[in-house]
Scaffold this motif. Structure first.
Motif, PDB file in Angstrom:
ATOM      1  N   TYR A 297       9.714  -2.314  -8.454  1.00  0.00           N
ATOM      2  CA  TYR A 297      10.308  -2.862  -7.213  1.00  0.00           C
ATOM      3  C   TYR A 297      11.259  -4.008  -7.551  1.00  0.00           C
TER       4      TYR A 297
ATOM      5  N   LYS B 169       9.683   0.453  -0.182  1.00  0.00           N
ATOM      6  CA  LYS B 169      10.691   1.082  -1.041  1.00  0.00           C
ATOM      7  C   LYS B 169      11.097   2.444  -0.455  1.00  0.00           C
TER       8      LYS B 169
ATOM      9  N   TRP C   8       6.016  -5.089 -11.068  1.00  0.00           N
ATOM     10  CA  TRP C   8       7.000  -5.407 -10.021  1.00  0.00           C
ATOM     11  C   TRP C   8       8.426  -5.278 -10.556  1.00  0.00           C
TER      12      TRP C   8
ATOM     13  N   ALA D 296       5.082  -3.036  -1.118  1.00  0.00           N
ATOM     14  CA  ALA D 296       6.392  -2.779  -1.732  1.00  0.00           C
ATOM     15  C   ALA D 296       6.595  -1.279  -1.957  1.00  0.00           C
TER      16      ALA D 296
END
Lengths: 92, 429
Positions: B240, B209, B236, B205
């Motif tokens: 993200y 990103k 998270w 991630a």
């Protein structure tokens, strides 16, 4: 030649107590095989056994719950903490 | 053989004032230097070998492994996400062992002789031991997922043993289409590195990103909770948002089958199509353990947690991921701890001294970004009346933990683990 249980190979090495060895071997995973520490991980061998025991036991009541030592110290009794400190002091 | 008076004396070891200066032995089989064969040069095997050499300098220790180089899994998620390079995971095993008087033999073990206490190698040679330590890591149960086999791993990598698979998953992810779906399936416990899949999702991630912000990460889990769950979920949500979706067992049920060519996963209720599919298969003890006849119906090796001795062989110890240590997770750090504790048990046992209760600490970090980490710490004790160790404490990072300062600790902790195992510091890139 006979083989010896040499926990610390130096001639000045103090006797090894197997119970204390079994309790303290786990410390070396983070603090290094000679208790030398590394970066943010403190050296243990610079402390004398009494100071080490005191610091270790203080972690049990640590208000800072995210401290790694708080998590570990909870699993040791006062008597065990003394044994651990004695064994680690011998790794000097 | 020891005479009775001496045995009685030694049996009172807690009171012995100077064990280190006792001239104990030779106590067994007429040999002065015990021959220790370590089958497997990973985190548990190498730490065992090094620590036993410290405890018993006269021991003749031979590490046997089919590979001269070890590719470590710890750190491999950074490679998959493109934050480090594959060669940084590689360690040349033999040279640093030779420096401290431990032999390394490249070879594949194909059998054992309990009576003569020898292991046989595929080149026809055999090696004698007083103690055999088996540390073969893990293998995969392909047959538990329909459609999956070792051959399909070129389409659907597992990357759960480091090496070509690590690079393959990295390359596939680098080619993920804009807004594409990366899906990972995670097995039920027990498996190697319980928090590893979630660290992998986090680091992927972090990469996406930067490079592919509309991409999605789906984690299809065969469990309904996971290691460091609160810490991961909190990371998270803040780092993200909306990118990682964790699907628990209750939501989707078990995997029905996978179609590797279509990168499709069917569950009890749905069918998912991914652009990159990473199936982490269910696991069992490494193939060597089965070949040596050391596994039980669980697929893992039953051991006496006091002595680390196999319950299925004579003078054979099993450590690391292959062994069943109950609640102790199959992590590299726990393997290291088991290696050292087993070395102490062997040293005492060879001297015919009673074994103390081993205390195992597992302390383990997972990266949640390039500069943030969370951790879990467990302590375990073996008790003589219990078949597996017991948990004394188990705590993990709270959602409000300082993840940046944990990252600093994680890097130092990792250096110590790598150096104690391979004898040289890690290369970070």
């Amino acid at each position: 030649m006979p083989f010896l249980l040499q926990i610390a190979p130096s001639a000045k090495a103090l006797p090894a107590n197997p119970i204390a060895e079994a309790l303290s071997t786990g410390c070396l995973g983070c603090h290094g095989s000679r208790g030398e520490g590394h970066g943010s991980i403190p050296a243990l061998r610079t402390l004398d056994p009494d100071a080490l025991t005191e610091r270790f036991l203080a972690f049990r009541d640590d208000a800072h719950k995210d401290s790694v030592m708080h998590r570990i110290a909870k699993a040791y009794s006062k008597e065990e903490a003394h044994l651990v400190a004695d064994a680690l002091a011998r790794k000097k | 053989m020891m005479n009775d008076a001496r045995r009685r004396f030694l049996s009172r070891w807690p009171a012995i004032a100077a064990l280190g200066s006792l001239r104990v032995g030779p106590l067994y089989a007429g040999t002065a230097s015990p021959r220790i064969v370590v089958a497997g040069g990973g985190f548990s095997g190498l730490n065992l070998a090094r620590w036993l050499k410290q405890l018993v300098p006269s021991a003749r220790i031979t590490v046997i492994d089919p590979n001269e180089h070890y590719m470590r899994c710890p750190g491999s998620n950074r490679v998959i996400a493109g934050f480090a390079e594959l060669p940084s995971l590689r360690h040349h095993t033999a040279p640093s062992l030779h420096q401290i008087g431990i032999a390394f033999l490249k070879g594949r073990i194909v059998g054992r002789d309990d009576y003569k206490k020898r292991v046989h190698l595929d080149d026809g040679k055999s090696v004698a031991y007083d103690r055999l330590v088996v540390a073969p890591g893990i293998d995969f149960r392909w047959e538990q997922i329909e459609g999956l086999s070792e051959r399909t791993t070129t389409l659907v990598p597992h990357a759960w043993r480091a090496g070509r698979q690590t690079q393959l998953l990295r390359d596939q992810l680098a080619a993920l289409p804009a807004g594409g779906v990366f899906m990972m399936t995670v097995p039920a416990n027990p498996y190697r590195c319980p928090p590893g899949p979630y660290e992998r999702a986090s680091l992927i991630a972090a990469r996406l990103k930067q490079t592919n912000p509309r991409a999605k990460i789906l984690i299809l889990d065969a469990k309904s909770k996971f290691s460091k769950e609160k810490g991961f979920k909190s990371a998270w949500a803040s780092l993200y948002p909306g990118m990682i979706e964790w699907i628990s067992l209750e939501t989707e049920g078990e995997i029905d089958y996978i179609n590797p060519k279509k990168r499709e996963v069917a569950t009890a209720f749905n069918r998912y199509r991914a652009d990159v599919l990473n199936v982490i298969p269910p696991q069992k003890a490494g193939a060597l353990a089965k070949m040596l006849g050391l596994i039980d119906a669980s697929g893992w090796c039953p051991v006496d947690p006091f002595s680390f001795k196999s319950l299925m062989g004579r003078d054979i110890h099993v450590i690391g991921d292959a062994a069943n240590f109950g609640p102790i997770p199959k992590s590299a750090f726990a393997a290291q701890a088991e290696g050292r504790a087993c070395a102490l048990a062997i040293a005492l046992d060879l001297s015919e001294l009673p074994l103390p209760s081993p205390r195992i600490i597992n302390h383990c970090y997972s990266l949640v970004s390039q500069n943030e980490a969370i951790s879990i710490t467990g302590t375990y004790v073996a008790k003589s009346h219990l078949p597996v160790p017991e948990t004394l404490s188990l705590m993990e990072s709270t959602p409000t933990a300082d993840r940046r300062s944990e990252y600093v600790n994680a890097m130092d902790w990792f250096d110590v683990l790598v150096e104690s195992t391979f004898g040289s510091p890690s290369i970070r890139r």
